[in-house]
Write a protein that holds these residues in place. Structure first.
Motif: not given
Length: 386
Positions: A74-102
Motif C-alpha cells: 500500500t505504501g509503495a503504490v501510494e508513494a508512486a501515485l503521490w510522487g509521479m502522477l499529474g504530468e499527464r492524464p491517468v487511467q486506472v484499471v480497477a477490477y477488484e478492491n485495491f484497484g478501486l482503492t487506487w
C-alpha cells in the motif's frame, strides 16, 4: 460426513501474511544487528543485501532501481501515485478492491480526474481500451477477486505514459515483463511469507526520469516522499530507509529470499505455485458445490484463488446470510486446526479464498480438500436443521 483422517501439515492458506517458507524457524534469524541504529553502516549494508537478493531472485534487470517503502505494498503504490502522477492524464484499471482503492485515491486525494476501466468481480476490463498516452495504474493480480492479467502483451512498447503495476500477489509467483513495466510494487508478506510493514518499489529508467523531471505541486507526506527535492533520492536505492524499519523484518525477508534462491530461484517458485493451483483446480472441477469466481481460465489467479458457492442451498441465501455461512465454514475448519484463513476479502463476494503461492506445499493443498468438503457438508446440515 466423517471428519478426514489426515490434516495439512502446514494449514496456512491466508492471502496475507501468507505461509512462512517450509522449514522456517524464527530462532534461526541473525540477531547481531538488533538494537542498532537504522543509519549504522552495517544496517544499511544489510538492507542493501536484501535489495540485491530481491533483484537476483526476481531477475530484475540491472537498469532498474529498487527501494523499500513504509506501509507494505500500500505504501509503495501510494508513494508512486503521490510522487509521479499529474504530468499527464491517468487511467486506472480497477477490477477488484485495491484497484478501486487506487482509483479513489487518485481522484479524491490527488485531485486528478482519472479515467476508470472497471469490471464486475471475477472479470477483467477490456484491456484494448487502455490508452498508453496516459499513465496507467493497474494490479497485475487481483488479490481480492482471483483475477489476473493473462500476460503483458497489452502493454505498449512505445507507451508515452507510465505503466504503474501493483504486483504484490504476483511477484515471485508469475513472470513479470520488466521491459513493459515502469513501476512495480509488492510487499514482504505476500508471495514469500515475509513479515508485514515494508514494501518494495522497482523503477525503470523511464520512471526515474519522471521523478527527476516532474515536481508535483501537492505536498507529499514524508512517509511517501521518494524525491529529495532535486529528483529521485538515489540513497534509497542503496538500502537507506525513509523512516525507521524493523531490522528483524529485514532479516526475516533475507531468510525468505535465501530459501527461494536455494530452492531454484524464480523458475522453481513459479513451478511450485502452478502445482499448488493445479491441485486445487483438480478438486474444484470434480466438486459440484464450488466453482472459480473468475469463469475464464486464462484470467484466473494462481496465488489468491477465489471460489464461489454454486450449491442451490447456499446460492439461494442473501448476501448477509451467505457471509454468515462463510463465518461458520471458517470456524469449523479452524476449530479442527485443519485450514486457517480461507475466507474471502471483506469487500469480495461470499465464497472461499485459498493462497496457493510458492511457500505452500502441494501435499497440503491436496490434504485440505477433504476438510473443505467436511466443513461444507457440516455447515449445510446445520443450515437445513434450523
Amino acid at each position: 460426513m466423517t471428519k478426514p483422517a489426515a490434516k495439512p501439515a502446514r494449514p496456512w492458506f491466508g492471502s496475507g501474511p501468507t505461509a512462512k517458507r517450509p522449514g522456517y524457524s524464527l530462532g534461526a534469524l541473525p540477531a547481531s544487528l538488533l538494537g542498532r541504529g537504522i543509519r549504522a553502516p552495517e544496517v544499511v549494508e544489510r538492507f542493501a543485501q536484501g535489495l540485491r537478493l530481491t533483484r537476483a531472485v526476481l531477475e530484475v534487470p540491472e537498469s532498474h532501481l529498487m527501494l523499500y517503502t513504509p506501509g507494505s505494498d500500500t505504501g509503495a503504490v501510494e508513494a508512486a501515485l503521490w510522487g509521479m502522477l499529474g504530468e499527464r492524464p491517468v487511467q486506472v484499471v480497477a477490477y477488484e478492491n485495491f484497484g478501486l482503492t487506487w482509483l479513489a485515491d487518485v481522484k479524491t486525494h490527488l485531485g486528478l480526474e482519472p479515467e476508470a476501466l472497471t469490471a464486475p468481480w471475477g472479470e477483467l476490463p477490456d484491456l484494448s481500451k487502455v490508452d498508453w498516452s496516459r499513465d496507467v495504474v493497474f494490479p497485475w493480480n487481483g488479490t481480492t477477486s482471483g483475477v489476473r492479467v493473462p500476460d503483458g502483451n497489452w502493454i505498449a512498447d512505445d507507451r508515452e505514459g507510465m505503466a504503474i503495476c501493483d504486483a504484490t500477489s504476483a511477484a515471485f509467483a508469475m513472470p513479470l515483463p520488466w521491459d513493459k513495466l515502469d513501476v512495480v510494487t509488492f510487499s514482504f508478506q505476500k508471495a514469500l511469507g515475509g513479515e508485514a510493514g515494508i514494501g518494495v518499489m522497482v523503477l525503470s529508467q523511464r520512471a526515474v526520469a519522471r521523478l527527476d523531471g516532474f515536481k508535483p505541486t501537492r505536498p507529499i507526506p514524508k512517509l511517501l516522499r521518494i524525491n529529495d527535492g532535486k529528483g529521485f533520492d538515489r540513497a534509497l536505492a542503496d538500502g537507506v530507509a525513509i523512516n525507521t524499519f524493523s531490522i528483524l523484518t529485514i532479516e526475516d525477508w533475507i531468510d525468505a529470499l535465501e530459501w527461494a534462491e536455494g530452492a531454484g530461484g524464480l523458475t522453481e517458485l513459479i513451478r511450485r505455485t502452478d502445482a499448488n493451483y493445479a491441485a486445487l483446480e483438480a478438486w474444484v472441477e470434480k466438486t459440484d458445490w464450488i466453482a472459480f469466481l473468475p469463469e475464464r481460465p486464462e484470467i484466473r489467479s494462481t496465488t489468491s484463488v477465489c471460489l464461489k458457492f454454486t450449491d442451490a442451498r447456499v446460492a439461494a441465501l442473501d448476501d448477509k446470510a451467505q457471509k454468515a455461512f462463510v463465518v461458520r465454514f471458517k470456524a469449523l475448519l479452524e476449530g479442527e486446526e485443519a485450514v486457517f484463513d480461507m475466507e474471502p476479502h471483506r469487500n469480495a463476494p461470499p465464497g472461499l479464498r485459498l493462497w496457493c503461492g510458492c511457500t505452500v506445499e502441494t501435499a497440503d493443498v491436496i490434504a485440505a480438500a477433504p476438510w473443505l468438503e467436511w466443513a461444507f457438508e457440516t455447515a449445510v446440515g446445520e443450515l437445513q436443521a434450523r
